[in-house]
Scaffold this active site. Sequence first.
Site, PDB file in Angstrom:
ATOM      1  N   SER A  77       0.819  -1.218   0.000  1.00  0.00           N
ATOM      2  CA  SER A  77       0.000   0.000   0.000  1.00  0.00           C
ATOM      3  C   SER A  77       0.847   1.259   0.000  1.00  0.00           C
ATOM      4  CB  SER A  77      -0.924   0.000   1.215  1.00  0.00           C
ATOM      5  OG  SER A  77      -0.160  -0.281   2.362  1.00  0.00           O
ATOM      6  N   THR A 177      -1.977   3.093   4.517  1.00  0.00           N
ATOM      7  CA  THR A 177      -1.070   4.231   4.413  1.00  0.00           C
ATOM      8  C   THR A 177      -0.188   4.292   5.642  1.00  0.00           C
ATOM      9  OG1 THR A 177      -2.618   5.533   3.121  1.00  0.00           O
ATOM     10  CG2 THR A 177      -1.052   6.779   4.456  1.00  0.00           C
ATOM     11  N   THR A 195       1.714   6.972   0.607  1.00  0.00           N
ATOM     12  CA  THR A 195       0.823   5.874   0.213  1.00  0.00           C
ATOM     13  C   THR A 195       0.816   5.657  -1.299  1.00  0.00           C
ATOM     14  OG1 THR A 195      -1.442   5.047   0.510  1.00  0.00           O
ATOM     15  CG2 THR A 195      -1.235   7.320  -0.154  1.00  0.00           C
ATOM     16  N   ARG A 205      -6.523   9.430  -9.812  1.00  0.00           N
ATOM     17  CA  ARG A 205      -7.104   9.661  -8.479  1.00  0.00           C
ATOM     18  C   ARG A 205      -6.003  10.026  -7.467  1.00  0.00           C
ATOM     19  NH1 ARG A 205      -6.575   7.391  -3.009  1.00  0.00           N
ATOM     20  NH2 ARG A 205      -8.572   7.599  -1.988  1.00  0.00           N
ATOM     21  N   THR A 228      -5.418   7.423   8.012  1.00  0.00           N
ATOM     22  CA  THR A 228      -5.331   6.318   7.065  1.00  0.00           C
ATOM     23  C   THR A 228      -6.759   5.842   6.801  1.00  0.00           C
ATOM     24  OG1 THR A 228      -4.501   4.073   6.675  1.00  0.00           O
ATOM     25  CG2 THR A 228      -4.881   4.688   8.957  1.00  0.00           C
ATOM     26  N   GLY A 229      -6.980   5.298   5.624  1.00  0.00           N
ATOM     27  CA  GLY A 229      -8.335   4.859   5.295  1.00  0.00           C
ATOM     28  C   GLY A 229      -8.885   5.595   4.095  1.00  0.00           C
TER      29      GLY A 229
HETATM   30  N1  ASP Z   1      -5.774   7.227   2.757  1.00  0.00           N
HETATM   31  C1  ASP Z   1      -5.195   6.662   1.578  1.00  0.00           C
HETATM   32  C2  ASP Z   1      -5.960   7.093   0.369  1.00  0.00           C
HETATM   33  O1  ASP Z   1      -7.166   7.229   0.424  1.00  0.00           O
HETATM   34  C3  ASP Z   1      -5.085   5.186   1.523  1.00  0.00           C
HETATM   35  C4  ASP Z   1      -5.435   4.447   2.718  1.00  0.00           C
HETATM   36  O2  ASP Z   1      -4.908   4.716   3.797  1.00  0.00           O
HETATM   37  O3  ASP Z   1      -6.232   3.544   2.566  1.00  0.00           O
HETATM   38  O4  ASP Z   1      -5.334   7.253  -0.641  1.00  0.00           O
END
Ligand code: ASP
Length: 315
Positions: A77, A177, A195, A205, A228-229
Amino acid sequence: MRRRDFLKTSIGLAVSSTLISSENIKTNMNNSLILSTWDHGLPANEAGLKVLENGGNAMDAAEAGAKVPEADPTSTSVGFGGLPDEQGNVTLDACVMDSNGNAGSVAFLQNIKHPVSVARKVMEETKHVMLVGEGARQFAVSQGFEEMDLLTDESKKAWEEWKKKRREMTPHETHDTISVLVQDKNGDLAGACTTSGWAYKLHGRVGDSPIIGAGLFVDNEIGCAAATGLGEEVIKTTGSFLVVELMRQGYDPTAACEEALNRIIKAHNGNPDFQIAYIAIRKDGEIGSACIKGSFDYALARGEENKLHKIKGMI
Ligand code: ASP
């Protein structure tokens, strides 16, 4: 007094009486700490600790920490080995922020293994905060960064498997991330966030991770926070900035993370089907974290100890 003026004055008083200034928070000195997301936070913290031991500051440690999963091909990731977008391109997002409020960021960067270090160069070597895409790549090369193919055989295989299934819209499956928050021995704060973003995302994106105030925010008077997320939801609520501002209003770090997530949970009728987690350090060395659902691991290095902690989701 006219009603509007009265309201303005009373709102001003109400807010200013609860705001916390640096004088109200005792700075945590000589007790540095590193707080990172997920289990790749453990080796990241190790690297950051070494930098602090050798006299580096919070920014040096945050960058060194973030570079570990960036270079690790098994960390799918982040950086090298990150899962690609729907067209098979590994595109990277990263940002840094230091204790003086300086910030640097790169988004949609390709073929460079350490976007976090490019983000730091943007902060230190340019008049800008953010460079994207081809311009960011050219800047990186001009700064001496080597170009390389970041798609590993394993990530390519995973992408080919995903293509076979031909899913219309990718569920946000990966949320790993790496965000690294550091308080050094002088009490100064800094952070880094990096990330490869949402796996199999649309080409082009960009998520929250390179957006100052969304994926990361540092206010050396109050504290710092990172996310993160699902980045789209973090961007819409300026998540990390919100966590820091809530700490300024008197929320402790965990309560601030929870309140920031509450706004997202509420916007999704109390039952969002995605994950977001925040981590936060307050200037006095208190740390906090919260996540929406399931569980979330953060790595905390303080003193001799570098340990993974698991928290449960709010819903
Ligand atoms: N926050 C990051 C994103 O949306 C990826 C993640 O942490 O899932 O790109």
